[in-house]
Design a protein around this motif. Structure first.
Motif, PDB file in Angstrom:
ATOM      1  N   UNK A  26       0.843  -1.197   0.000  1.00 17.47           N
ATOM      2  CA  UNK A  26       0.000   0.000   0.000  1.00 17.47           C
ATOM      3  C   UNK A  26       0.875   1.242   0.000  1.00 17.47           C
ATOM      4  N   UNK A  27       0.290   2.355  -0.466  1.00 14.35           N
ATOM      5  CA  UNK A  27       0.954   3.655  -0.453  1.00 14.35           C
ATOM      6  C   UNK A  27      -0.041   4.701   0.030  1.00 14.35           C
ATOM      7  N   UNK A  28       0.483   5.761   0.647  1.00 13.63           N
ATOM      8  CA  UNK A  28      -0.369   6.866   1.085  1.00 13.63           C
ATOM      9  C   UNK A  28       0.422   8.158   0.990  1.00 13.63           C
ATOM     10  N   UNK A  29      -0.288   9.253   0.680  1.00 19.05           N
ATOM     11  CA  UNK A  29       0.361  10.552   0.528  1.00 19.05           C
ATOM     12  C   UNK A  29       0.203  11.427   1.765  1.00 19.05           C
ATOM     13  N   UNK A  30      -0.724  11.071   2.652  1.00 19.44           N
ATOM     14  CA  UNK A  30      -0.944  11.845   3.876  1.00 19.44           C
ATOM     15  C   UNK A  30      -1.036  10.898   5.065  1.00 19.44           C
ATOM     16  N   UNK A  31      -0.812  11.456   6.252  1.00 19.00           N
ATOM     17  CA  UNK A  31      -0.909  10.646   7.465  1.00 19.00           C
ATOM     18  C   UNK A  31      -2.342  10.203   7.706  1.00 19.00           C
ATOM     19  N   UNK A  32      -3.284  11.086   7.400  1.00 18.93           N
ATOM     20  CA  UNK A  32      -4.690  10.738   7.608  1.00 18.93           C
ATOM     21  C   UNK A  32      -5.095   9.549   6.740  1.00 18.93           C
ATOM     22  N   UNK A  33      -4.662   9.565   5.488  1.00 15.46           N
ATOM     23  CA  UNK A  33      -4.946   8.447   4.592  1.00 15.46           C
ATOM     24  C   UNK A  33      -4.223   7.189   5.067  1.00 15.46           C
ATOM     25  N   UNK A  41      -4.451  -2.938   6.197  1.00 15.86           N
ATOM     26  CA  UNK A  41      -3.534  -3.922   5.601  1.00 15.86           C
ATOM     27  C   UNK A  41      -2.536  -4.493   6.599  1.00 15.86           C
ATOM     28  N   UNK A  42      -2.331  -3.801   7.743  1.00 13.31           N
ATOM     29  CA  UNK A  42      -1.389  -4.259   8.782  1.00 13.31           C
ATOM     30  C   UNK A  42      -0.066  -4.718   8.170  1.00 13.31           C
ATOM     31  N   UNK A  43       0.698  -3.806   7.584  1.00 16.92           N
ATOM     32  CA  UNK A  43       1.938  -4.203   6.902  1.00 16.92           C
ATOM     33  C   UNK A  43       3.003  -4.700   7.868  1.00 16.92           C
ATOM     34  N   UNK A  44       3.913  -5.516   7.364  1.00 15.12           N
ATOM     35  CA  UNK A  44       5.049  -5.966   8.177  1.00 15.12           C
ATOM     36  C   UNK A  44       5.971  -4.792   8.487  1.00 15.12           C
ATOM     37  N   UNK A  45       6.167  -3.922   7.478  1.00 19.81           N
ATOM     38  CA  UNK A  45       7.050  -2.764   7.623  1.00 19.81           C
ATOM     39  C   UNK A  45       6.329  -1.531   7.102  1.00 19.81           C
ATOM     40  N   UNK A  46       6.463  -0.430   7.825  1.00 18.27           N
ATOM     41  CA  UNK A  46       5.847   0.834   7.426  1.00 18.27           C
ATOM     42  C   UNK A  46       6.941   1.890   7.331  1.00 18.27           C
ATOM     43  N   UNK A  47       7.157   2.433   6.128  1.00 17.51           N
ATOM     44  CA  UNK A  47       8.136   3.495   5.906  1.00 17.51           C
ATOM     45  C   UNK A  47       7.399   4.824   5.898  1.00 17.51           C
ATOM     46  N   UNK A  48       7.807   5.749   6.773  1.00 16.47           N
ATOM     47  CA  UNK A  48       7.051   6.989   6.969  1.00 16.47           C
ATOM     48  C   UNK A  48       7.961   8.211   6.875  1.00 16.47           C
ATOM     49  N   UNK A  49       7.552   9.186   6.070  1.00 19.21           N
ATOM     50  CA  UNK A  49       8.244  10.472   6.035  1.00 19.21           C
ATOM     51  C   UNK A  49       7.760  11.311   7.212  1.00 19.21           C
ATOM     52  N   UNK A  50       8.595  12.199   7.714  1.00 19.44           N
ATOM     53  CA  UNK A  50       8.186  13.064   8.826  1.00 19.44           C
ATOM     54  C   UNK A  50       7.346  14.233   8.329  1.00 19.44           C
ATOM     55  N   UNK A  51       7.829  14.893   7.271  1.00 22.24           N
ATOM     56  CA  UNK A  51       7.170  16.107   6.780  1.00 22.24           C
ATOM     57  C   UNK A  51       6.030  15.741   5.842  1.00 22.24           C
ATOM     58  N   UNK A  52       4.844  15.596   6.406  1.00 19.74           N
ATOM     59  CA  UNK A  52       3.656  15.279   5.626  1.00 19.74           C
ATOM     60  C   UNK A  52       2.648  16.417   5.751  1.00 19.74           C
ATOM     61  N   UNK A  54      -0.665  18.196   6.759  1.00 20.94           N
ATOM     62  CA  UNK A  54      -1.598  17.856   7.831  1.00 20.94           C
ATOM     63  C   UNK A  54      -0.865  17.225   8.998  1.00 20.94           C
ATOM     64  N   UNK A  55      -1.357  16.087   9.465  1.00 18.78           N
ATOM     65  CA  UNK A  55      -0.715  15.373  10.562  1.00 18.78           C
ATOM     66  C   UNK A  55       0.706  14.978  10.175  1.00 18.78           C
ATOM     67  N   UNK A  60       1.658  10.371  13.284  1.00 17.53           N
ATOM     68  CA  UNK A  60       1.101   9.135  12.724  1.00 17.53           C
ATOM     69  C   UNK A  60       1.681   7.919  13.437  1.00 17.53           C
ATOM     70  N   UNK A  61       2.986   7.922  13.644  1.00 24.94           N
ATOM     71  CA  UNK A  61       3.638   6.811  14.349  1.00 24.94           C
ATOM     72  C   UNK A  61       3.072   6.684  15.761  1.00 24.94           C
TER      73      UNK A  61
END
Length: 208
Positions: A26-33, A41-52, A54-55, A60-61
């Motif tokens: 899965x992919x998302x462009x915002x923290x809310x999404x 989807x409960x992924x095994x690994x979640x890669x997250x940017x800090x500067x998003x 909105x939230x 998000x973490x």
């Protein structure tokens, strides 16, 4: 799963980490999404940017970590600032990478984080350890449960945190701002000597 507001970054990360044993679910462009999608989807690994937009990624973490205990969360961002590293790790991230990482190193990191390894550049890890060592206070007195060292307001926040309330819900319940809740949570983690909210909640339940 990748959370980044730049399509080109998501495409590049997908290309770098996709292999026979790794796929982007899965992919998302915002923290809310990302919040609702990650829970789905409960992924095994979640890669997250800090500067998003909105939230923030750190917020998000903070919201997802207690809800997805089996998901390994890694920040993937341009910032190597100490404050960002500290906040991310305290919020429940399992690793921290900067976007100057090579595609090969990123792929290795994703595989490593799935086996429980800490993923972080050596320079950031060394500075983090130094800061933690400087901040470490004296051990609690014998027979004095760590939770008892918290202020009354911090115990109130910890009690609600242990009930799985979000920062926003805690703020509403205690009639304080979300930022004040975040400050209390940061102080609680430091005083209890724990790494994230899950460990703080477990300590609260053990010491009751």
């Amino acid at each position: 799963m990748i959370v980044d507001d730049h399509p080109l970054v998501r495409a590049a990360v997908t290309k770098a980490i996709t292999s026979d044993d790794t796929e982007v679910v899965a992919e998302a462009a915002t923290a809310e999404e990302a919040f609702s999608l990650a829970l789905s989807v409960a992924p095994d690994v979640l890669l997250v940017d800090i500067a998003l937009p909105g939230m923030s990624g750190v917020q998000l973490v903070r919201e997802l970590a207690p809800r997805l205990p089996d998901t390994r969360i890694v920040m993937l961002t341009v910032s190597g600032a100490e404050r960002d590293v500290d906040e991310a790790m305290r919020s429940g991230a399992h690793g921290y990478l900067t976007k100057d990482v090579t595609p090969e190193a990123l792929a290795r990191s994703v595989r490593a984080i799935r086996t429980g390894e800490l993923v972080m550049p050596r320079r950031l890890a060394a500075r983090l350890v130094e800061r933690l060592a400087r901040r470490a206070g004296p051990p609690p007195e014998a027979g004095d449960p760590p939770v008892e060292q918290l202020s009354q307001r911090e115990r109130d926040v910890l009690r609600l945190l242990a009930d799985d309330l979000t920062d926003r819900e805690i703020a509403t319940a205690l009639t304080i701002s979300v930022r004040t809740v975040e400050t209390h949570v940061s102080n609680i983690l430091h005083k209890l000597g724990v790494r994230n909210r899950n460990e703080a909640a477990r300590r609260y339940r053990e010491d009751r």
